[in-house]
Scaffold this active site. Structure first.
Site, mmCIF file in Angstrom:
data_model
loop_
_atom_site.group_PDB
_atom_site.id
_atom_site.type_symbol
_atom_site.label_atom_id
_atom_site.label_comp_id
_atom_site.label_asym_id
_atom_site.label_seq_id
_atom_site.Cartn_x
_atom_site.Cartn_y
_atom_site.Cartn_z
ATOM 1 N N LYS A 1 0.805 -1.253 -0.023
ATOM 2 C CA LYS A 1 0.062 0.244 0.001
ATOM 3 C C LYS A 1 0.859 1.238 0.070
ATOM 4 O O LYS A 1 1.392 1.619 0.968
ATOM 5 C CB LYS A 1 -0.818 -0.019 1.266
ATOM 6 C CG LYS A 1 -2.083 0.830 1.381
ATOM 7 C CD LYS A 1 -2.332 2.167 0.707
ATOM 8 C CE LYS A 1 -2.438 3.185 1.759
ATOM 9 N NZ LYS A 1 -1.894 4.493 1.162
ATOM 10 N N GLU B 1 -0.988 7.276 -1.095
ATOM 11 C CA GLU B 1 -2.005 7.809 -2.047
ATOM 12 C C GLU B 1 -1.105 8.889 -2.879
ATOM 13 O O GLU B 1 -1.886 9.166 -3.997
ATOM 14 C CB GLU B 1 -3.462 8.569 -1.574
ATOM 15 C CG GLU B 1 -2.831 9.578 -0.423
ATOM 16 C CD GLU B 1 -4.121 9.899 0.206
ATOM 17 O OE1 GLU B 1 -5.176 10.251 -0.314
ATOM 18 O OE2 GLU B 1 -4.093 10.017 1.591
ATOM 19 N N GLY C 1 5.986 5.519 8.305
ATOM 20 C CA GLY C 1 5.312 6.421 8.002
ATOM 21 C C GLY C 1 5.437 7.512 9.475
ATOM 22 O O GLY C 1 6.107 7.345 10.285
ATOM 23 N N GLY D 1 1.239 5.242 12.993
ATOM 24 C CA GLY D 1 1.896 4.426 13.704
ATOM 25 C C GLY D 1 1.162 3.872 14.891
ATOM 26 O O GLY D 1 0.845 2.631 15.050
ATOM 27 N N GLU E 1 8.469 1.774 11.367
ATOM 28 C CA GLU E 1 9.636 2.870 10.948
ATOM 29 C C GLU E 1 8.841 4.222 11.103
ATOM 30 O O GLU E 1 8.222 4.734 10.267
ATOM 31 C CB GLU E 1 10.166 2.575 9.963
ATOM 32 C CG GLU E 1 11.131 1.339 9.579
ATOM 33 C CD GLU E 1 12.102 1.568 10.544
ATOM 34 O OE1 GLU E 1 12.611 2.471 10.697
ATOM 35 O OE2 GLU E 1 12.717 0.357 10.914
ATOM 36 N N CYS F 1 13.089 11.250 7.395
ATOM 37 C CA CYS F 1 12.835 10.856 8.792
ATOM 38 C C CYS F 1 14.197 11.310 9.511
ATOM 39 O O CYS F 1 13.779 11.646 10.845
ATOM 40 C CB CYS F 1 12.441 9.312 8.878
ATOM 41 S SG CYS F 1 13.629 8.463 8.162
ATOM 42 N N GLU G 1 7.872 16.652 15.096
ATOM 43 C CA GLU G 1 8.396 16.465 13.872
ATOM 44 C C GLU G 1 7.711 17.281 12.808
ATOM 45 O O GLU G 1 6.585 17.030 12.519
ATOM 46 C CB GLU G 1 8.310 14.986 13.286
ATOM 47 C CG GLU G 1 9.171 14.824 11.935
ATOM 48 C CD GLU G 1 8.979 13.230 11.621
ATOM 49 O OE1 GLU G 1 7.750 12.752 11.639
ATOM 50 O OE2 GLU G 1 9.839 12.710 11.224
HETATM 51 P P1 NAP Z 1 1.676 8.706 7.113
HETATM 52 O O1 NAP Z 1 0.626 9.904 6.896
HETATM 53 O O2 NAP Z 1 1.707 8.298 8.542
HETATM 54 O O3 NAP Z 1 1.240 7.818 6.072
HETATM 55 C C1 NAP Z 1 2.213 6.694 5.690
HETATM 56 C C2 NAP Z 1 1.321 5.576 4.933
HETATM 57 O O4 NAP Z 1 0.280 4.981 5.822
HETATM 58 C C3 NAP Z 1 0.696 5.909 3.644
HETATM 59 O O5 NAP Z 1 0.692 4.970 2.837
HETATM 60 C C4 NAP Z 1 -0.709 6.333 4.300
HETATM 61 O O6 NAP Z 1 -1.696 6.420 3.347
HETATM 62 C C5 NAP Z 1 -0.924 5.075 5.122
HETATM 63 N N1 NAP Z 1 -1.996 5.310 6.019
HETATM 64 C C6 NAP Z 1 -2.253 6.372 6.452
HETATM 65 N N2 NAP Z 1 -3.671 6.104 7.328
HETATM 66 C C7 NAP Z 1 -3.544 4.912 7.642
HETATM 67 C C8 NAP Z 1 -4.277 3.965 8.633
HETATM 68 N N3 NAP Z 1 -5.188 4.395 9.374
HETATM 69 N N4 NAP Z 1 -3.932 2.638 8.297
HETATM 70 C C9 NAP Z 1 -3.115 2.050 7.514
HETATM 71 N N5 NAP Z 1 -2.216 3.021 6.984
HETATM 72 C C10 NAP Z 1 -2.590 4.451 6.743
HETATM 73 O O7 NAP Z 1 3.081 9.215 6.820
HETATM 74 P P2 NAP Z 1 3.652 10.180 5.714
HETATM 75 O O8 NAP Z 1 3.263 11.531 5.722
HETATM 76 O O9 NAP Z 1 3.401 9.203 4.603
HETATM 77 O O10 NAP Z 1 5.133 10.071 5.846
HETATM 78 C C11 NAP Z 1 5.858 10.899 6.473
HETATM 79 C C12 NAP Z 1 6.290 10.037 7.753
HETATM 80 O O11 NAP Z 1 7.127 8.885 7.772
HETATM 81 C C13 NAP Z 1 7.286 11.066 8.691
HETATM 82 O O12 NAP Z 1 6.802 11.147 9.983
HETATM 83 C C14 NAP Z 1 8.585 10.312 8.532
HETATM 84 O O13 NAP Z 1 9.395 10.513 9.707
HETATM 85 C C15 NAP Z 1 8.096 8.876 8.475
HETATM 86 N N6 NAP Z 1 9.327 8.194 7.779
HETATM 87 C C16 NAP Z 1 9.950 7.225 8.747
HETATM 88 C C17 NAP Z 1 11.099 6.468 8.207
HETATM 89 C C18 NAP Z 1 11.772 5.812 8.940
HETATM 90 O O14 NAP Z 1 12.697 5.064 8.220
HETATM 91 N N7 NAP Z 1 11.649 5.565 10.370
HETATM 92 C C19 NAP Z 1 11.357 6.684 6.604
HETATM 93 C C20 NAP Z 1 10.412 7.670 6.063
HETATM 94 C C21 NAP Z 1 9.389 8.078 6.479
HETATM 95 P P3 NAP Z 1 -2.118 7.722 2.334
HETATM 96 O O15 NAP Z 1 -0.942 8.507 2.293
HETATM 97 O O16 NAP Z 1 -2.717 7.477 1.360
HETATM 98 O O17 NAP Z 1 -2.806 8.372 3.438
#
Ligand code: NAP
Length: 493
Positions: free
Chosen positions: A173, A176, A226, A231, A248, A282, A383
């Protein structure tokens, strides 16, 4: 206009919802591609396909060596199509093409590295000649692999490569906002010989397709990259059916500069750490901790360098970094800037949406530096995931460590000093998953990546990344069976 579709059980499918999403460039809002918008029915179909395929044993019965060869074929195919992948990644995210090219090269390395991992398993010496005791590792089962938009294919590859090597079935997944390269990957996996139903892809909003993926009893593992809030929701959802989770999450990463460091190198790396990909990393070095005696020198130079950064779209060769991913994210980051000002931080440079000619239609924010910050400030604790560096000062080694740990996160950090003994002490004191000494940012597929505390659960990459996708099974064989003799036996009548 191309329509991206789900990939379920070896077939490309439009969503049961009939809805279509437009993926727009964060640089100028032109429609890059359209994507089918998934719903519950699509997710259930994908889970059923992955579950049935896993239960059939069609893929987990492959030898470990055959799956290693598969990963090498996948790496070769991505390398063959690297330009197509890089353009697609750059199209969705508007990151510079050269950055997308680096990311795809890293993806190839991830598949090649995983192909080197040997099948785990070992014998246990029980101390009894008649007992053969062995630990075997089996695939965990059906995995939901959920990725973010900042490094779309790279983060997915950290999951797909070990899942394939382990013999799992899965549903990818992607965000989006950035689905294109995940779709390309499905084409590549199929061409490389992954059996139908092993690799499935669902497109759509996390709010709609995420929850069924993380609550269905047929899913054994969720590997998620994410934000912290998502998380937490996933962990709670997984608890109901006791799934394994690998998370992560975010970071609020301290970059610590002592007075005896190579100041020029430290500042140059601080600029990269904070503003690479406009801070949408991240492990971004968003918290600069500077020894008080060099504060003015470091901050003045950091401000000068931040002010010089050229923003621009993916095709602008002069650009050094690009836009934020979406309007919603732009507003969130602007909100953090406003909050930092209210909290009393000193805005030294940036602090606004960048609206220079050529940028007006994009989600650009000027590289921003706040001085005079402290750990009580939300802008230091939370963050922002944007181009913001906050500066704090310290006077002793102990204070630097305490400040570096004064966060709920624990993803990464760095220490700069000519005194290597001090570097080692600070590195040992910091509770973060990766510490760079006199450097910032490198990661390797061979080395474990992940967070302490609220930065996550589990590890990706390295040998531990593979183990997330395996279950250990203890096999005990008695070659000379006998009675247990535990309970009194008065004999049969
Ligand atoms: P996000 O909003 O949490 O979304 C991550 C993924 O989860 C997307 O595919 C999102 O789908 C999906 N999602 C949203 N709500 C969900 C739910 N209720 N159940 C299951 N999946 C769901 O994060 P992001 O804005 O895409 O990414 C930024 C974050 O990722 C930052 O906090 C960053 O630090 C973190 N990150 C961490 C690492 C690491 O290695 N630790 C690496 C990269 C990024 P949609 O986008 O389609 O809503």
């Amino acid at each position: 206009m191309t329509l991206l579709r789900h990939y379920i059980n070896g077939k490309w499918q439009e969503s049961a919802s009939g809805r279509v999403r437009e993926i727009r460039s964060p640089h100028d809002q032109h429609v890059v591609v359209q994507a089918t918008e998934g719903n519950l029915t699509d997710v259930l179909n994908a889970i059923e396909a992955a579950h049935t395929t896993f239960e059939s044993g069609i893929f987990r019965s492959w030898s470990w060596q055959d799956r290693q060869s598969l990963l090498l074929r996948i790496a070769d195919l991505i390398e063959r199509d690297a330009d197509i992948y890089a353009k697609a990644e750059s199209g969705d995210t508007a990151k510079r093409l050269i950055e997308a090219e680096y990311d795809i090269a890293d993806v190839i390395s991830v598949f090649r590295f995983n192909a080197t991992l040997k099948e785990p398993g070992h014998s246990v010496d029980i101390g009894r000649l008649e007992i053969e005791s062995r630990i075997a590792y089996e695939p965990v089962g059906v995995c939901a692999l959920i990725g973010p938009w900042n490094y779309p294919l790279l983060q997915i590859s950290w999951k797909v490569a070990p899942a394939l090597l382990a013999g799992c079935s899965f549903i990818v997944k992607p965000s989006e906002l950035s689905p294109s390269t995940a779709v390309l990957l499905m084409h590549t996996l199929t061409e490389a010989g992954v059996p139908a139903g092993v690799a499935n892809l669902i497109l759509g909003a996390g709010s709609e397709v995420g929850t069924p993926l993380t609550s269905d009893p047929r899913v054994d593992l969720i590997s998620f990259t994410g934000g912290l809030a998502t998380g937490r929701a996933i962990m709670a959802s997984a608890a109901r059916t006791v799934k394994k989770v690998a998370l992560e999450l975010g970071g609020k990463n301290p970059n610590i500069i002592f007075a005896d460091a190579d100041i020029d190198a430290a500042i140059d790396n601080a600029v990269t750490a904070g503003f690479l990909h406009s801070g949408q990393v991240c492990s971004a070095g968003t918290r600069l901790l500077v020894e008080a005696s060099i504060h003015d020198r470091v901050v003045d130079e950091l401000v000068r360098r931040a002010d010089e950064i050229t923003l621009g779209g993916p095709d602008n060769e002069a650009a050094e970094t690009g836009p934020l991913i979406s309007e919603g994210h732009l507003n969130k980051v602007l909100g953090y800037i406003e909050r930092a000002v209210k909290e009393g931080a000193t805005l030294r440079v940036g602090g606004k949406r960048a609206l220079a000619p050529g940028l007006e239609a994009g989600w650009y924010i000027e590289p921003t530096v706040f001085d005079g910050c402290s750990t009580e400030m939300a802008s230091v604790q939370e963050e922002s995931f944007g181009p913001i560096i906050t500066v704090e000062t310290f006077t002793t080694e102990e204070e630097a460590i305490a400040l570096g740990n004064d966060t709920i996160y624990g993803l990464s950090g760095a220490v700069w000093s000519a005194d290597l003994g001090r570097c080692d002490r600070v590195a040992a004191g910091l509770r973060h998953g990766t510490i760079w000494i006199n450097d910032y940012g490198p990661y390797r597929p061979e080395a474990e990546w992940g967070g302490f505390k609220a930065s996550g659960v589990g590890r990706e990459l390295g040998g531990s990344g593979l183990h997330e996708y395996l279950e250990a099974k203890h096999l005990w064989r008695n070659t000379s069976p006998g009675r247990s003799g535990w309970f009194r036996d008065s004999g049969h009548p």
